[in-house]
Write a protein that holds these residues in place. Structure first.
Motif, PDB file in Angstrom:
ATOM      1  N   ALA A   6      60.665 -22.611 -46.847  1.00 56.13           N
ATOM      2  CA  ALA A   6      61.034 -21.561 -47.799  1.00 56.13           C
ATOM      3  C   ALA A   6      61.399 -20.276 -47.063  1.00 56.13           C
ATOM      4  N   ILE A   7      60.668 -19.979 -46.003  1.00 57.86           N
ATOM      5  CA  ILE A   7      60.950 -18.776 -45.212  1.00 57.86           C
ATOM      6  C   ILE A   7      62.270 -18.922 -44.461  1.00 57.86           C
ATOM      7  N   SER A   8      62.487 -20.051 -43.829  1.00 58.20           N
ATOM      8  CA  SER A   8      63.714 -20.229 -43.040  1.00 58.20           C
ATOM      9  C   SER A   8      64.950 -20.281 -43.936  1.00 58.20           C
ATOM     10  N   LYS A   9      64.829 -20.921 -45.106  1.00 54.93           N
ATOM     11  CA  LYS A   9      65.958 -20.964 -46.038  1.00 54.93           C
ATOM     12  C   LYS A   9      66.273 -19.573 -46.577  1.00 54.93           C
ATOM     13  N   THR A  10      65.232 -18.762 -46.779  1.00 55.28           N
ATOM     14  CA  THR A  10      65.430 -17.382 -47.219  1.00 55.28           C
ATOM     15  C   THR A  10      66.199 -16.596 -46.161  1.00 55.28           C
ATOM     16  N   ARG A  11      65.773 -16.736 -44.908  1.00 54.78           N
ATOM     17  CA  ARG A  11      66.456 -16.031 -43.808  1.00 54.78           C
ATOM     18  C   ARG A  11      67.935 -16.421 -43.747  1.00 54.78           C
ATOM     19  N   GLU A  12      68.184 -17.714 -43.895  1.00 52.83           N
ATOM     20  CA  GLU A  12      69.554 -18.219 -43.819  1.00 52.83           C
ATOM     21  C   GLU A  12      70.416 -17.682 -44.953  1.00 52.83           C
ATOM     22  N   LEU A  13      69.885 -17.731 -46.182  1.00 49.59           N
ATOM     23  CA  LEU A  13      70.669 -17.303 -47.336  1.00 49.59           C
ATOM     24  C   LEU A  13      70.961 -15.808 -47.296  1.00 49.59           C
ATOM     25  N   LEU A  14      69.974 -15.014 -46.892  1.00 49.74           N
ATOM     26  CA  LEU A  14      70.149 -13.564 -46.864  1.00 49.74           C
ATOM     27  C   LEU A  14      70.880 -13.084 -45.617  1.00 49.74           C
ATOM     28  N   GLY A  15      71.016 -13.940 -44.604  1.00 53.90           N
ATOM     29  CA  GLY A  15      71.630 -13.514 -43.356  1.00 53.90           C
ATOM     30  C   GLY A  15      70.800 -12.478 -42.633  1.00 53.90           C
ATOM     31  N   LEU A  16      69.475 -12.659 -42.648  1.00 50.22           N
ATOM     32  CA  LEU A  16      68.575 -11.683 -42.045  1.00 50.22           C
ATOM     33  C   LEU A  16      68.647 -11.727 -40.525  1.00 50.22           C
ATOM     34  N   PRO A  17      68.520 -10.580 -39.877  1.00 51.52           N
ATOM     35  CA  PRO A  17      68.437 -10.573 -38.415  1.00 51.52           C
ATOM     36  C   PRO A  17      67.271 -11.429 -37.935  1.00 51.52           C
ATOM     37  N   GLY A  18      67.420 -12.036 -36.787  1.00 53.11           N
ATOM     38  CA  GLY A  18      66.409 -12.951 -36.282  1.00 53.11           C
ATOM     39  C   GLY A  18      65.078 -12.300 -35.971  1.00 53.11           C
ATOM     40  N   ASP A  19      65.068 -10.976 -35.729  1.00 48.61           N
ATOM     41  CA  ASP A  19      63.819 -10.302 -35.382  1.00 48.61           C
ATOM     42  C   ASP A  19      63.116  -9.685 -36.591  1.00 48.61           C
ATOM     43  N   TYR A  20      63.595  -9.965 -37.789  1.00 49.74           N
ATOM     44  CA  TYR A  20      62.901  -9.533 -39.002  1.00 49.74           C
ATOM     45  C   TYR A  20      61.880 -10.602 -39.399  1.00 49.74           C
ATOM     46  N   HIS A  21      60.713 -10.167 -39.847  1.00 51.48           N
ATOM     47  CA  HIS A  21      59.649 -11.065 -40.282  1.00 51.48           C
ATOM     48  C   HIS A  21      59.750 -11.294 -41.788  1.00 51.48           C
ATOM     49  N   ILE A  22      59.453 -12.515 -42.243  1.00 54.54           N
ATOM     50  CA  ILE A  22      59.452 -12.852 -43.671  1.00 54.54           C
ATOM     51  C   ILE A  22      58.136 -13.551 -43.991  1.00 54.54           C
ATOM     52  N   GLY A  23      57.428 -13.025 -44.978  1.00 57.43           N
ATOM     53  CA  GLY A  23      56.167 -13.630 -45.376  1.00 57.43           C
ATOM     54  C   GLY A  23      56.075 -13.849 -46.866  1.00 57.43           C
ATOM     55  N   ILE A  24      55.334 -14.878 -47.253  1.00 56.24           N
ATOM     56  CA  ILE A  24      55.065 -15.168 -48.665  1.00 56.24           C
ATOM     57  C   ILE A  24      53.729 -14.536 -49.024  1.00 56.24           C
ATOM     58  N   MET A  25      53.733 -13.682 -50.058  1.00 53.55           N
ATOM     59  CA  MET A  25      52.561 -12.884 -50.405  1.00 53.55           C
ATOM     60  C   MET A  25      52.059 -13.206 -51.818  1.00 53.55           C
ATOM     61  N   PRO A  26      50.782 -12.949 -52.080  1.00 49.05           N
ATOM     62  CA  PRO A  26      50.260 -13.116 -53.442  1.00 49.05           C
ATOM     63  C   PRO A  26      50.640 -11.938 -54.328  1.00 49.05           C
ATOM     64  N   GLY A  27      50.637 -12.167 -55.627  1.00 45.46           N
ATOM     65  CA  GLY A  27      50.794 -11.057 -56.566  1.00 45.46           C
ATOM     66  C   GLY A  27      52.213 -10.652 -56.875  1.00 45.46           C
ATOM     67  N   SER A  28      53.178 -11.544 -56.689  1.00 48.86           N
ATOM     68  CA  SER A  28      54.569 -11.279 -57.017  1.00 48.86           C
ATOM     69  C   SER A  28      55.108 -10.101 -56.195  1.00 48.86           C
ATOM     70  N   ASP A  29      56.164  -9.469 -56.655  1.00 45.56           N
ATOM     71  CA  ASP A  29      56.725  -8.322 -55.942  1.00 45.56           C
ATOM     72  C   ASP A  29      55.707  -7.202 -55.847  1.00 45.56           C
ATOM     73  N   THR A  30      54.927  -7.023 -56.907  1.00 44.10           N
ATOM     74  CA  THR A  30      53.915  -5.963 -56.914  1.00 44.10           C
ATOM     75  C   THR A  30      52.941  -6.144 -55.767  1.00 44.10           C
ATOM     76  N   GLY A  31      52.419  -7.363 -55.582  1.00 41.29           N
ATOM     77  CA  GLY A  31      51.482  -7.606 -54.498  1.00 41.29           C
ATOM     78  C   GLY A  31      52.099  -7.373 -53.131  1.00 41.29           C
ATOM     79  N   ALA A  32      53.336  -7.821 -52.962  1.00 41.09           N
ATOM     80  CA  ALA A  32      54.014  -7.645 -51.674  1.00 41.09           C
ATOM     81  C   ALA A  32      54.233  -6.165 -51.375  1.00 41.09           C
ATOM     82  N   PHE A  33      54.651  -5.397 -52.398  1.00 38.34           N
ATOM     83  CA  PHE A  33      54.924  -3.982 -52.150  1.00 38.34           C
ATOM     84  C   PHE A  33      53.632  -3.201 -51.955  1.00 38.34           C
ATOM     85  N   GLU A  34      52.589  -3.556 -52.714  1.00 41.62           N
ATOM     86  CA  GLU A  34      51.291  -2.910 -52.515  1.00 41.62           C
ATOM     87  C   GLU A  34      50.789  -3.146 -51.091  1.00 41.62           C
TER      88      GLU A  34
END
Length: 387
Positions: free
Chosen positions: A52-80
């Motif tokens: 899920a993380i690698s497919k996200t990076r691919e679809l968004l075209g994220l730079p290779g040195d950006y970190h992507i994590g799956i967090m609890p609590g939806s967008d609210t939890g991630a932003f908190e």
């Protein structure tokens, strides 16, 4: 006189702004192979999360040195998690022009009690003065104001040589609006918006500058376990490789993977953005030829292409006392729901009375074309009751 009911109905009347419509053609069989009844920490479980993380990076075209994590609590939890973990090192500018931005103001000012905070605000329908932002400070804002339908037009206003971090709640923007990753240090979103995924999980994207802050700054407040991104002075790399802080729903993970796979079939990120633009264009064209309604967003350059917010400008309705005006708009939305042609399109509870119609990539353009005559019908029915 009340207009006649239109003969054509939207095939899918789900225009909710979250959770949003599932991708076209979705059915429960799409997630029939979900990794259930097993530990998410098993080899196979971690592989699905890492995918899920690698497919996200691919679809968004994220730079290779950006970190992507799956967090609890939806967008609210991630932003908190981002606010609690990263703020406090320097002063903060918080931008707010709708409900969720105002929520981040409350967190920063009243709960974290950051000592040096400037709140830069605007009323619903407008952006605050972006030129007033000081990029020697950390900057907190929503890219797309879901409850006002007002977005930042682009990232050009963000300084290239900024000293502070940009912390961006992008939940109803990402996959529908271009984000300049060089200007974005922290970006969060949930699966339930543009890709039509399920709730409860958020995504946290960190630039190298954000990682450096995590490893050099210890917040002055206690951090709940769900927000802890650092272990022994270093960013907890495992979180960004599929080892989630707490137990995720593997059913929701499989649904997210299905949505990412569907995105590839519609020409990836560019296709998703084109779908949202076409959808919003249907409503923008209808608004332009419809005298009783207007876009809540004043400046066309800031109008959202996902959460289109509408206000009624008919003089007779505007002349109603505030409570009656709100009741008229609520009745309009309920009339459409009763007909089964539009669900959940009333404005957000803190926003001015109006309509909010989701036009993200999982909505079919033809359904919005079919919806607009029903909007006219519902308004005319409401006007008839006033007489």
């Amino acid at each position: 006189m009340t207009l006649s009911k239109p003969s054509q109905r939207p095939s899918n009347p789900r225009f909710s702004s979250g959770p949003c419509a599932k991708r076209p053609g979705w059915n429960p069989d799409a997630i029939g192979d979900a990794f259930l009844g097993r530990s998410h920490r098993s080899k196979e479980g971690k592989a699905r999360l890492k995918l899920a993380i690698s497919k996200t990076r691919e679809l968004l075209g994220l730079p290779g040195d950006y970190h992507i994590g799956i967090m609890p609590g939806s967008d609210t939890g991630a932003f908190e998690a981002a606010l609690w973990s990263l703020l406090g090192a320097r002063g903060v500018d918080v931008l707010a022009w709708e409900s969720f931005g105002k929520g981040w103001v409350t967190d920063v000012v009243k709960h974290l009690r950051v000592e040096d905070v400037r709140v830069i605000e605007a009323d619903y329908g407008a952006l605050p003065d972006l030129g007033a932002v000081d990029f020697s400070r950390d900057v907190v804002f929503t890219w797309n104001g879901t409850t006002s339908g007002v977005r930042v037009p682009d990232g050009r206003w963000i300084a290239d040589n900024r000293e502070g971090l940009t912390l961006i709640d992008a939940t109803s923007a990402i996959f529908a609006q271009p984000i300049d990753w060089a200007k974005a240090d922290v970006v969060t979103y949930s699966w339930q918006k543009v890709l039509g995924g399920e709730g409860a999980h958020g995504m946290l994207i960190l630039s190298p500058r954000a990682v450096a802050r995590l490893e050099s700054h210890t917040p002055p407040w206690p951090l709940p376990k769900l927000f802890r991104l650092v272990k022994k002075g270093k960013v907890d790399a495992a979180i960004f490789e599929g080892e989630t802080i707490n137990t995720p729903s593997m059913l929701c993970v499989e649904d997210y993977l299905d949505a990412l796979a569907w995105a590839e079939t519609v020409d990836g990120l560019q296709g998703l953005m084109a779908r949202a633009n076409a959808n919003a264009g249907v409503l923008f064209d209808w608004i332009a030829r419809t005298p009783w309604v207007a876009n809540l967003a004043i400046d066309p350059a800031t109008r959202s292409n996902t959460s289109v917010c509408l206000k009624i400008v008919d003089p007779e309705v505007l002349a109603l006392p505030a409570a009656e005006h709100a009741a008229f708009v609520k009745a309009l939305a309920l009339r459409l729901e009763a007909e089964g042609v539009a669900f959940d399109i009333g404005s957000y509870r803190d926003a001015p009375p109006g309509l909010r119609i989701w036009t993200g990539a999982t909505v079919e353009t033809g359904d919005l074309v079919a919806l607009t005559p029903w909007l006219d019908w519902a308004f005319s029915a409401g006007k008839e009751k006033l007489r």
